[in-house]
Scaffold this active site. Structure first.
Site, PDB file in Angstrom:
ATOM      1  N   ASP A 121       1.840  19.572 -21.159  1.00 26.18           N
ATOM      2  CA  ASP A 121       0.768  18.375 -21.097  1.00 26.18           C
ATOM      3  C   ASP A 121       1.650  17.500 -22.117  1.00 26.18           C
ATOM      4  O   ASP A 121       1.681  17.743 -22.993  1.00 26.18           O
ATOM      5  CB  ASP A 121      -0.433  18.977 -21.632  1.00 26.18           C
ATOM      6  CG  ASP A 121      -1.237  17.776 -21.761  1.00 26.18           C
ATOM      7  OD1 ASP A 121      -0.957  16.653 -21.456  1.00 26.18           O
ATOM      8  OD2 ASP A 121      -2.377  18.045 -22.107  1.00 26.18           O
ATOM      9  N   HIS A 175     -20.448  13.712 -28.572  1.00 30.25           N
ATOM     10  CA  HIS A 175     -19.734  12.795 -29.669  1.00 30.25           C
ATOM     11  C   HIS A 175     -19.636  11.179 -29.189  1.00 30.25           C
ATOM     12  O   HIS A 175     -19.708  10.316 -29.929  1.00 30.25           O
ATOM     13  CB  HIS A 175     -18.553  13.338 -30.309  1.00 30.25           C
ATOM     14  CG  HIS A 175     -17.112  12.822 -29.769  1.00 30.25           C
ATOM     15  ND1 HIS A 175     -16.984  13.394 -28.806  1.00 30.25           N
ATOM     16  CD2 HIS A 175     -16.152  12.354 -30.464  1.00 30.25           C
ATOM     17  CE1 HIS A 175     -15.637  13.047 -28.154  1.00 30.25           C
ATOM     18  NE2 HIS A 175     -15.145  12.394 -29.535  1.00 30.25           N
ATOM     19  N   PHE A 193      -5.854  20.204 -24.667  1.00 33.22           N
ATOM     20  CA  PHE A 193      -6.668  18.863 -25.132  1.00 33.22           C
ATOM     21  C   PHE A 193      -7.964  18.957 -24.387  1.00 33.22           C
ATOM     22  O   PHE A 193      -8.072  19.643 -23.359  1.00 33.22           O
ATOM     23  CB  PHE A 193      -6.035  17.751 -24.551  1.00 33.22           C
ATOM     24  CG  PHE A 193      -6.330  16.367 -24.743  1.00 33.22           C
ATOM     25  CD1 PHE A 193      -6.543  15.887 -26.001  1.00 33.22           C
ATOM     26  CD2 PHE A 193      -6.955  15.426 -23.753  1.00 33.22           C
ATOM     27  CE1 PHE A 193      -7.193  14.749 -26.336  1.00 33.22           C
ATOM     28  CE2 PHE A 193      -7.499  14.525 -23.990  1.00 33.22           C
ATOM     29  CZ  PHE A 193      -7.608  13.824 -25.173  1.00 33.22           C
ATOM     30  N   ASP A 194      -8.936  18.062 -24.863  1.00 33.12           N
ATOM     31  CA  ASP A 194     -10.493  18.108 -24.357  1.00 33.12           C
ATOM     32  C   ASP A 194     -10.623  18.034 -22.898  1.00 33.12           C
ATOM     33  O   ASP A 194     -11.205  19.070 -22.165  1.00 33.12           O
ATOM     34  CB  ASP A 194     -11.409  17.255 -24.982  1.00 33.12           C
ATOM     35  CG  ASP A 194     -10.968  16.604 -25.976  1.00 33.12           C
ATOM     36  OD1 ASP A 194     -10.132  17.131 -26.913  1.00 33.12           O
ATOM     37  OD2 ASP A 194     -11.847  15.849 -26.736  1.00 33.12           O
ATOM     38  N   TYR A 198       0.861  -1.304   0.020  1.00 33.57           N
ATOM     39  CA  TYR A 198      -0.011  -0.028  -0.059  1.00 33.57           C
ATOM     40  C   TYR A 198       1.002   1.264  -0.109  1.00 33.57           C
ATOM     41  O   TYR A 198       0.621   2.129  -0.753  1.00 33.57           O
ATOM     42  CB  TYR A 198      -0.957   0.200   1.282  1.00 33.57           C
ATOM     43  CG  TYR A 198      -1.992   1.120   1.204  1.00 33.57           C
ATOM     44  CD1 TYR A 198      -3.270   0.966   0.441  1.00 33.57           C
ATOM     45  CD2 TYR A 198      -1.648   2.384   1.595  1.00 33.57           C
ATOM     46  CE1 TYR A 198      -3.971   1.865   0.468  1.00 33.57           C
ATOM     47  CE2 TYR A 198      -2.631   3.526   1.632  1.00 33.57           C
ATOM     48  CZ  TYR A 198      -3.668   3.250   0.819  1.00 33.57           C
ATOM     49  OH  TYR A 198      -4.680   4.173   0.744  1.00 33.57           O
ATOM     50  N   ALA A 237       1.764  13.949 -22.989  1.00 29.95           N
ATOM     51  CA  ALA A 237       1.296  12.650 -23.483  1.00 29.95           C
ATOM     52  C   ALA A 237       2.227  12.224 -24.408  1.00 29.95           C
ATOM     53  O   ALA A 237       2.607  10.924 -24.214  1.00 29.95           O
ATOM     54  CB  ALA A 237       0.122  12.963 -23.863  1.00 29.95           C
ATOM     55  N   LYS A 259      -0.268   7.254 -23.637  1.00 26.77           N
ATOM     56  CA  LYS A 259       0.390   7.381 -25.006  1.00 26.77           C
ATOM     57  C   LYS A 259       1.732   6.922 -24.905  1.00 26.77           C
ATOM     58  O   LYS A 259       2.164   5.876 -25.011  1.00 26.77           O
ATOM     59  CB  LYS A 259       0.232   8.994 -25.201  1.00 26.77           C
ATOM     60  CG  LYS A 259      -1.184   9.633 -25.056  1.00 26.77           C
ATOM     61  CD  LYS A 259      -2.313   9.026 -25.141  1.00 26.77           C
ATOM     62  CE  LYS A 259      -3.618   9.755 -24.939  1.00 26.77           C
ATOM     63  NZ  LYS A 259      -3.719  10.974 -24.248  1.00 26.77           N
TER      64      LYS A 259
HETATM   65  C1  LIG Z   1      -4.969  11.717 -23.782  1.00 29.70           C
HETATM   66  C2  LIG Z   1      -4.462  12.999 -23.279  1.00 29.70           C
HETATM   67  C3  LIG Z   1      -5.004  13.696 -22.218  1.00 29.70           C
HETATM   68  C4  LIG Z   1      -5.898  13.054 -21.307  1.00 29.70           C
HETATM   69  O1  LIG Z   1      -5.192  11.680 -20.583  1.00 29.70           O
HETATM   70  P1  LIG Z   1      -6.172  10.470 -20.358  1.00 29.70           P
HETATM   71  O2  LIG Z   1      -5.081   9.438 -19.897  1.00 29.70           O
HETATM   72  O3  LIG Z   1      -6.880  10.044 -21.367  1.00 29.70           O
HETATM   73  O4  LIG Z   1      -6.969  10.771 -19.186  1.00 29.70           O
HETATM   74  C5  LIG Z   1      -4.440  14.955 -21.875  1.00 29.70           C
HETATM   75  N1  LIG Z   1      -3.803  15.513 -22.792  1.00 29.70           N
HETATM   76  C6  LIG Z   1      -3.402  14.860 -23.950  1.00 29.70           C
HETATM   77  C7  LIG Z   1      -2.442  16.089 -24.915  1.00 29.70           C
HETATM   78  C8  LIG Z   1      -3.760  14.017 -24.447  1.00 29.70           C
HETATM   79  O5  LIG Z   1      -3.611  13.396 -25.510  1.00 29.70           O
END
Ligand SMILES: *Cc1c(COP(=O)(O)O)cnc(C)c1O
Length: 459
Positions: free
Chosen positions: A214, A449, A124-125, A72, A216, A257
């Protein structure tokens, strides 16, 4: 004779996939209300819905899974992950989370307040969601080049330093940080140059603001810097990632990613105050600080995945495959966002389905046609995804209307790429006969979507 290019790995385990008939697909897509998110994955032949969490782990990663420490608190898997992240980024403090959006939630809970403005390049969204959900504004400062799909420039994901400076002048104290998405997912997986990251840092320093990446697809971004930016030809990917992160105060990461794990994420930062401020939210939302929503085995796999995917050969194999698919589309004259991005190709749907009016969603129509043609699942990144204007409730037709073909890492072979290209060519060849698209029969108020229901329009 020069030897041709080939993958930097061989295959140890396979997963069967199944082709289907057009009649079966007609039935399945109808049952799914013409929304590919509603399809059963087993009814998909080649799945290009996303490159997120869909990669193939290596034998070393699977070995790491078996060695996971599920304690843990204080698990060795955590310290292995932390040591790897420190080595790759130079960031001292690490908070694991269950995926990228959870990292945003934890860090932004500490940093973002109502009325704030967060400038960046095409947030990103989920990033936008976590900013807007706190009644703050995500201000897009991407270079204008990104909007022209046919323009061939090497770093189309860049931040426009002039727009950024204007934003900082205008919003001053309301800006908690600047966020740079590497690579720029929303603009088509387009990279950000080291020079641009330096310009962002200079503007940030001038106004005394911190910078978050960010991250990814930070490794793919480093690959593009190495292969496209002068002065980086002879540097290793690991040297380049260190240099990139020296220009930031911290990062959020979707490990699904470039970490090549099925689930995972983290925050890393050099700022002790951020760590102290955010860690309580980790405990509240994710879990104790040495696992934060991840299994020990997954932290092990992630540590190994990050190490492997910051090696040139692995990245070259991946990007080469995306470029190979792009070269086939060039041969067939199918228009996509140029140049090919790191993780996906984005087909410019209104340029293909010229007879389908925008009100009938060309990119969604093309997504359906590609599925019907060959059982290939892409994803609409266009007018459906754009949702309605919150005030007028009108559809937002102002942006691009794209069909995204996201390529999972180390999953499909170049033969699959050839099938994808041929299927698209077949649709392209009969584009003149496609005169109608779809209409919405049901939609959610936000993020429609994923769940929207559609029907085909016929004469
Ligand atoms: C996928 C992604 C996120 C969000 O990550 P999740 O693992 O899907 O929650 C944030 N920023 C970028 C650029 C991404 O491609």
């Amino acid at each position: 004779m020069n030897l041709p290019f080939a993958e930097s790995w061989k295959i140890k385990m396979v997963e069967p996939i199944r082709r289907s008939t057009r009649e079966e697909r007609e039935q399945w897509i109808k049952e799914a209300h013409y929304n590919v998110f509603q399809l059963k994955a087993e009814n998909v032949y080649i799945d290009l819905l996303t490159d997120s969490g869909t990669g193939a782990m290596s034998d070393r990663q699977w070995a790491g899974v078996m060695l996971g420490d599920e304690s843990y608190a204080g698990a060795t898997s955590f310290f292995k992950l932390k040591e790897t992240i420190q080595r790759l980024t130079g960031f001292e403090y690490v908070i694991p989370t269950h995926q990228g959006r959870a990292a945003e939630n934890v860090l932004f809970s500490y940093l973002v307040k109502e009325g704030d403005v967060v400038p960046g390049n095409s947030h990103f969204d989920t990033t936008k969601g976590h900013i807007e959900g706190r009644k703050a504004v995500a201000l897009d400062c991407t270079v204008d080049d990104a909007k022209d799909t046919q323009l061939e420039v090497p770093f189309k994901g860049n931040v426009d330093p002039k727009k950024l400076e204007a934003a900082l002048e205008k919003y001053g104290d309301k800006v908690p940080f600047i966020i740079v998405t590497i690579t720029n997912n929303t603009a088509g997986g387009q990279p950000v140059s080291m020079q641009n990251l330096r310009e962002v840092r200079a503007v940030a320093d001038k106004f005394g603001k911190p910078v978050i990446f960010d991250s990814a697809r930070f490794a793919e971004n480093a690959y593009f810097i190495k292969t496209r930016e002068k002065g980086y030809e002879n540097k290793t990917i690991k040297e380049i990632t260190r240099e990139m992160f020296e220009l930031a105060d911290g990062m959020t990461m979707s490990a699904k990613k470039d970490g090549i794990v099925n689930m995972g994420g983290f925050i890393a930062t050099r700022r002790q105050d951020w760590y102290e401020g955010a860690k309580g939210y980790c405990v509240q939302f994710e879990g104790y600080l040495t696992y934060g929503g991840m299994n020990g085995r997954d932290m092990n796999a992630l540590a190994i995945g990050l190490d492997e995917n910051t090696e040139f050969d692995n990245l070259q194999t991946r990007i080469h495959q995306v470029e190979y698919l792009a070269s086939l589309l060039d041969e067939y004259h199918i228009p996509y966002q140029r140049p090919a991005g790191g993780h996906a190709l984005f087909i410019d749907a209104p340029k293909v389905l010229t007879h389908v009016p925008k009100e009938e969603f060309p990119a969604q129509t093309l997504t359906i046609e590609l599925y019907l043609e060959a059982g290939i699942r892409g994803c609409e990144i266009g007018y459906l995804l754009a949702d309605r204007d919150p005030v007028t409730r009108e559809n937002r037709f102002g942006g691009l209307d794209l069909l995204r073909l996201a390529i999972p890492r180390r999953v499909y072979t170049d033969n699959h790429m050839a099938v994808i290209a041929a299927a698209l060519k077949n649709v392209y060849d009969r584009r003149e006969q496609i005169t109608h698209g779809v209409r919405i029969t049901w939609e959610a108020a936000l993020m429609r979507h994923f769940t929207v229901q559609l029907e085909r329009i016929t004469d």
